[in-house]
Design a protein around this motif. Structure first.
Motif, short mmCIF file in Angstrom:
data_model
loop_
_atom_site.label_atom_id
_atom_site.label_comp_id
_atom_site.label_asym_id
_atom_site.label_seq_id
_atom_site.Cartn_x
_atom_site.Cartn_y
_atom_site.Cartn_z
N GLY A 34 0.86 -1.22 0.10
CA GLY A 34 -0.13 -0.03 -0.01
C GLY A 34 0.98 1.20 -0.06
O GLY A 34 0.30 2.17 -0.88
N ASP A 35 2.02 1.43 0.66
CA ASP A 35 2.64 2.51 0.84
C ASP A 35 3.34 2.77 -0.62
O ASP A 35 3.42 4.12 -0.79
CB ASP A 35 3.88 2.44 2.05
N ASP A 36 3.71 1.91 -1.24
CA ASP A 36 4.40 2.25 -2.64
C ASP A 36 3.27 2.29 -3.68
O ASP A 36 3.86 3.00 -4.60
CB ASP A 36 5.33 0.93 -2.93
N LEU A 37 2.37 1.93 -3.48
CA LEU A 37 0.98 2.27 -4.38
C LEU A 37 0.80 3.61 -4.30
O LEU A 37 0.59 4.37 -5.35
CB LEU A 37 -0.19 1.75 -3.76
N LEU A 38 0.85 4.41 -2.94
CA LEU A 38 0.59 5.97 -2.94
C LEU A 38 1.62 6.62 -3.49
O LEU A 38 1.56 7.66 -4.34
CB LEU A 38 0.49 6.31 -1.29
N VAL A 39 2.97 6.16 -3.40
CA VAL A 39 4.02 6.71 -3.93
C VAL A 39 3.98 6.57 -5.61
O VAL A 39 4.12 7.87 -6.22
CB VAL A 39 5.47 6.25 -3.57
N ALA A 40 3.49 5.75 -5.96
CA ALA A 40 3.50 5.53 -7.48
C ALA A 40 2.20 6.38 -8.11
O ALA A 40 2.54 7.08 -9.03
CB ALA A 40 3.37 4.04 -7.74
N ILE A 41 1.17 6.63 -7.44
CA ILE A 41 0.23 7.31 -7.80
C ILE A 41 0.64 8.82 -7.96
O ILE A 41 0.15 9.43 -8.81
CB ILE A 41 -1.08 7.06 -7.03
N ARG A 42 1.08 9.16 -6.75
CA ARG A 42 1.62 10.42 -6.72
C ARG A 42 2.75 10.60 -7.81
O ARG A 42 2.70 11.88 -8.52
CB ARG A 42 2.29 10.98 -5.51
N GLU A 43 3.61 10.04 -8.25
CA GLU A 43 4.61 10.06 -9.33
C GLU A 43 3.91 10.15 -10.47
O GLU A 43 4.33 10.72 -11.42
CB GLU A 43 5.55 9.24 -9.19
N HIS A 44 2.98 9.07 -10.73
CA HIS A 44 2.59 8.89 -12.19
C HIS A 44 1.34 9.45 -12.48
O HIS A 44 1.02 9.53 -13.81
CB HIS A 44 2.69 7.47 -12.50
N HIS A 45 0.26 9.66 -11.67
CA HIS A 45 -1.05 10.26 -11.87
C HIS A 45 -1.72 9.42 -13.28
O HIS A 45 -1.98 9.90 -14.26
CB HIS A 45 -0.81 11.61 -12.33
N PRO A 46 -1.88 8.27 -12.64
CA PRO A 46 -2.58 7.14 -13.65
C PRO A 46 -3.88 7.59 -14.04
O PRO A 46 -4.48 8.37 -13.13
CB PRO A 46 -2.34 6.00 -13.01
N ASP A 47 -4.48 6.79 -15.17
CA ASP A 47 -5.78 7.02 -15.51
C ASP A 47 -6.65 5.94 -14.65
O ASP A 47 -7.76 6.24 -14.45
CB ASP A 47 -5.91 6.70 -16.86
N LEU A 48 -5.77 5.15 -14.10
CA LEU A 48 -6.60 4.09 -13.27
C LEU A 48 -5.74 3.22 -12.24
O LEU A 48 -4.72 3.23 -12.58
CB LEU A 48 -7.32 2.93 -14.22
N VAL A 49 -6.13 2.99 -11.11
CA VAL A 49 -5.55 2.38 -10.28
C VAL A 49 -6.21 0.94 -10.13
O VAL A 49 -7.34 0.70 -9.93
CB VAL A 49 -5.43 3.03 -8.86
N ILE A 50 -5.39 -0.22 -10.19
CA ILE A 50 -5.63 -1.72 -9.95
C ILE A 50 -5.19 -2.10 -8.83
O ILE A 50 -3.95 -2.18 -8.76
CB ILE A 50 -5.48 -2.34 -11.20
N ALA A 51 -5.90 -2.38 -7.69
CA ALA A 51 -5.42 -2.73 -6.17
C ALA A 51 -5.88 -3.98 -5.59
O ALA A 51 -7.22 -4.10 -5.67
CB ALA A 51 -5.42 -1.66 -5.37
N ASP A 52 -5.19 -4.83 -5.37
CA ASP A 52 -5.66 -5.90 -4.32
C ASP A 52 -5.93 -5.30 -3.02
O ASP A 52 -5.52 -4.45 -2.47
CB ASP A 52 -4.54 -6.87 -3.93
N VAL A 53 -7.19 -5.84 -2.27
CA VAL A 53 -7.66 -5.30 -1.15
C VAL A 53 -6.30 -5.78 0.11
O VAL A 53 -6.02 -4.73 0.83
CB VAL A 53 -8.72 -6.22 -0.69
#
Length: 217
Positions: A34-53
């Protein structure tokens, strides 16, 4: 379209990347927590996030919490959550602020490539994709104050009802005491228990839990 993927299973993560690449969808980042997910979102501003619960370190709701945090930072960020299990309370958390650009699928649906890719496009486009089994569970659940809690919050409240202190709960769940305090704060907020000089919120929360479980029994 550019996506960020969060999945702790190496094989599943690579498989989803491959499926997306085959139809021209770029994976900007693929992470396993989860922590790396937030970092990646902030860096890349994707059109979609696909995440496991469920992801490390506790394998409860880290992926979902990271996705929800990202949607608060970037309102309207499309999020497609996948889970091994039907967990209605997590779906409720995800769609609490609206169904635009949200999806909740069981991992078994990923095996149906056409349906999965359709869900990806729909959610990225601002639509919704909620697994039928999840919808069925949500509709079958009676209105209960505990329905607002996540699985981990319910677990924490159950241990509170057993009389355990925060430190004892942390030891039982193998988490930090700070994490337990955060869960309890969320429990109070979701149950509508405001601070009061006249009443003990911990006791009121436990009474709510006991009343609810008695009804369910």
């Amino acid at each position: 379209m550019r996506v960020v993927i969060a999945e702790d299973s190496v094989l599943l993560r690579a498989g989803v990347q491959s499926l997306l690449a085959d139809v021209g969808i770029e994976t900007a980042a693929a992470v396993d927590n989860g922590d790396d997910l937030l970092v990646a979102i902030r860096e890349h501003h994707p059109d979609l996030v696909i995440a496991d619960v469920r992801m490390p370190p506790t394998f409860t709701d880290e992926g979902l919490r990271a996705a929800l945090a990202a949607r608060k930072e970037i309102p309207g960020l499309p999020v497609l959550v996948v889970s091994q299990y039907v967990e209605g309370s997590y779906a409720v958390d995800l769609i609490a602020e609206g169904t635009s650009g949200v999806g909740y699928l069981l991992k078994e649906r990923v095996a149906d490539v056409a349906d999965f890719l359709e869900s990806v496009r729909r959610v990225a486009g601002g639509g919704s994709a909620i697994d039928p089994d999840v919808v069925a569970q949500m509709l079958s659940r009676s209105k209960d104050p505990l329905d607002a809690l996540t699985a981990r919050e319910t677990e924490v409240l159950g241990l509170m009802a057993q009389g355990l202190s925060n430190a004892a709960i942390a030891k039982s769940l193998v988490v930090t005491q700070g994490a337990v305090e955060n869960h309890i704060s969320n429990i109070f907020a979701k149950l509508g228990l405001e601070a009061s000089r006249d009443e003990n919120r911990r006791i009121r929360a436990v009474l709510t839990y006991l009343d609810s479980t008695a009804v369910r029994a």
